[in-house]
Design an enzyme around this catalytic site. Structure first.
Site, PDB file in Angstrom:
ATOM      1  N   ASN A   1      77.486  96.939  28.121  1.00  0.00           N
ATOM      2  CA  ASN A   1      76.666  98.149  28.188  1.00  0.00           C
ATOM      3  C   ASN A   1      77.616  99.347  28.206  1.00  0.00           C
ATOM      4  O   ASN A   1      78.252  99.621  29.217  1.00  0.00           O
ATOM      5  CB  ASN A   1      75.808  98.108  29.462  1.00  0.00           C
ATOM      6  N   TRP A   2      77.715 100.013  27.078  1.00  0.00           N
ATOM      7  CA  TRP A   2      78.689 101.120  26.960  1.00  0.00           C
ATOM      8  C   TRP A   2      78.196 102.391  27.628  1.00  0.00           C
ATOM      9  O   TRP A   2      78.933 103.369  27.734  1.00  0.00           O
ATOM     10  CB  TRP A   2      79.012 101.394  25.480  1.00  0.00           C
ATOM     11  N   LYS A   3      76.961 102.409  28.038  1.00  0.00           N
ATOM     12  CA  LYS A   3      76.361 103.588  28.683  1.00  0.00           C
ATOM     13  C   LYS A   3      76.611 104.858  27.844  1.00  0.00           C
ATOM     14  O   LYS A   3      76.651 104.781  26.625  1.00  0.00           O
ATOM     15  CB  LYS A   3      76.878 103.734  30.115  1.00  0.00           C
TER      16      LYS A   3
ATOM     17  N   HIS B   1      67.131  98.802  33.466  1.00  0.00           N
ATOM     18  CA  HIS B   1      68.439  99.074  34.066  1.00  0.00           C
ATOM     19  C   HIS B   1      68.251 100.028  35.249  1.00  0.00           C
ATOM     20  O   HIS B   1      67.451 100.967  35.171  1.00  0.00           O
ATOM     21  CB  HIS B   1      69.388  99.669  33.026  1.00  0.00           C
TER      22      HIS B   1
ATOM     23  N   GLU C   1      69.913 102.438  36.356  1.00  0.00           N
ATOM     24  CA  GLU C   1      70.138 103.872  36.096  1.00  0.00           C
ATOM     25  C   GLU C   1      68.909 104.509  35.459  1.00  0.00           C
ATOM     26  O   GLU C   1      68.572 105.663  35.744  1.00  0.00           O
ATOM     27  CB  GLU C   1      71.395 104.050  35.223  1.00  0.00           C
TER      28      GLU C   1
ATOM     29  N   GLU D   1      71.290  92.522  38.516  1.00  0.00           N
ATOM     30  CA  GLU D   1      72.323  93.527  38.758  1.00  0.00           C
ATOM     31  C   GLU D   1      72.075  94.214  40.096  1.00  0.00           C
ATOM     32  O   GLU D   1      71.295  95.188  40.164  1.00  0.00           O
ATOM     33  CB  GLU D   1      72.286  94.594  37.658  1.00  0.00           C
TER      34      GLU D   1
ATOM     35  N   GLY E   1      79.100  99.702  38.980  1.00  0.00           N
ATOM     36  CA  GLY E   1      80.058 100.809  38.862  1.00  0.00           C
ATOM     37  C   GLY E   1      80.757 101.153  40.169  1.00  0.00           C
ATOM     38  O   GLY E   1      81.385 102.206  40.276  1.00  0.00           O
TER      39      GLY E   1
ATOM     40  N   SER F   1      80.043  95.323  38.409  1.00  0.00           N
ATOM     41  CA  SER F   1      81.499  95.260  38.577  1.00  0.00           C
ATOM     42  C   SER F   1      82.082  93.895  38.213  1.00  0.00           C
ATOM     43  O   SER F   1      83.031  93.418  38.843  1.00  0.00           O
ATOM     44  CB  SER F   1      81.886  95.668  39.992  1.00  0.00           C
TER      45      SER F   1
ATOM     46  N   GLY G   1      79.521  96.618  32.376  1.00  0.00           N
ATOM     47  CA  GLY G   1      79.577  98.061  32.149  1.00  0.00           C
ATOM     48  C   GLY G   1      81.009  98.509  31.906  1.00  0.00           C
ATOM     49  O   GLY G   1      81.551  98.381  30.802  1.00  0.00           O
ATOM     50  N   GLY G   2      81.662  98.998  32.938  1.00  0.00           N
ATOM     51  CA  GLY G   2      83.004  99.578  32.819  1.00  0.00           C
ATOM     52  C   GLY G   2      83.995  98.701  32.062  1.00  0.00           C
ATOM     53  O   GLY G   2      84.717  99.188  31.175  1.00  0.00           O
TER      54      GLY G   2
END
Ligand code: PEP
Length: 248
Positions: free
Chosen positions: A9-11, A93, A95, A165, A171, A211, A232-233
């Protein structure tokens, strides 16, 4: 046998050239990877261009508006993302739930619309920190699934992927322990059995997100009910992402 999946997930990260570079680097290294489905969820503005690159990576959309077309300024419809080569969509998600107020009934609409367009929903669920601290995480996550996903019939639920998640791990560098992840994944599978049946429960991939990185993926993926990761990251670096994919 259910699929093993690693999804990035590149956000809201990367500029155009960076997105193409990352996608190309991952694509090149995937030649030797077998038995793992790899997905990327780039910012939607890059998807058309990325779809022209021959790749084993499946393209997903981080967001879409669950209507065919119309006066919804700034939105991208389910039909439009389908039309540019998207195969998967993120729904639920944390967010989007937190910053864009996407509630249970809107997420249900998104699930239905995705399936109408033969897109695979990657349905995200997970509890915030205060819920975990009050020991009510199982009820909380079960309710998210009941409200937005478990209305599906037996045929449609099998087209979905679930991602657990925990919000407190996204994150933050704080990962669920192997035991915490496995306990929730096993519970999700037991609810699939309760609402559907054992065969369906055994066939649906449940990913862990929060994470997850090159150092902890192997341990997390060794759990019997963890079928991969939503990253993610660590998905923004080709080397780390590749190491995660090779953790199975
Ligand atoms: C995510 O947002 O889906 C996620 C898992 O992020 P991170 O890996 O950065 O915690």
């Amino acid at each position: 046998m259910r699929k093993k999946i690693v999804a990035g997930n590149w956000k809201m990260n990367l500029l155009n050239a960076e997105a193409i570079k990352l996608f190309t680097e991952i694509t090149t290294s995937l030649a030797t990877v077998k038995n793992v489905e790899v997905l990327a969820f780039p910012p939607s503005i890059y998807i058309s261009e990325l779809s022209l690159i021959e790749s084993k990576i499946g393209l997903g959309a981080q967001n879409f508006y669950p209507k065919d077309k119309g006066a919804f300024t700034g939105e991208i419809s389910t039909a439009q993302i389908k039309n540019i080569g998207v195969t998967h969509v993120l729904i639920g998600h944390s967010e989007r739930r937190a910053y864009f107020n996407e509630d249970h009934s809107f997420l249900k609409e998104k699930v239905n619309s995705a399936l109408d367009y033969s897109l695979t929903p990657v349905f995200c669920c997970g509890e915030p920190l205060e819920i975990r601290e009050s020991n009510t995480e199982f009820e909380y996550v079960k309710n998210q699934l009941i409200e937005s996903l478990f209305h599906l019939n037996e045929t449609d639920i099998q087209k979905c992927v679930i991602a657990y998640e925990p919000v407190w791990a996204i994150g933050t560098g704080r990962t669920a322990t192997v035991e915490q992840a496995e306990a929730m994944h096993a519970a999700i599978r037991s609810w699939l059995k309760e609402y559907y049946n054992e065969t369906i429960a055994a066939s649906i991939s449940i990913l862990y997100g929060g994470s997850c990185n090159a150092s902890n993926a192997k341990e997390l993926f060794s759990n019997p009910n963890v079928d991969g990761g939503l990253i993610g990251g660590a998905a923004l670096d080709a080397t780390s992402f590749l190491q995660i994919i090779k953790s199975f």
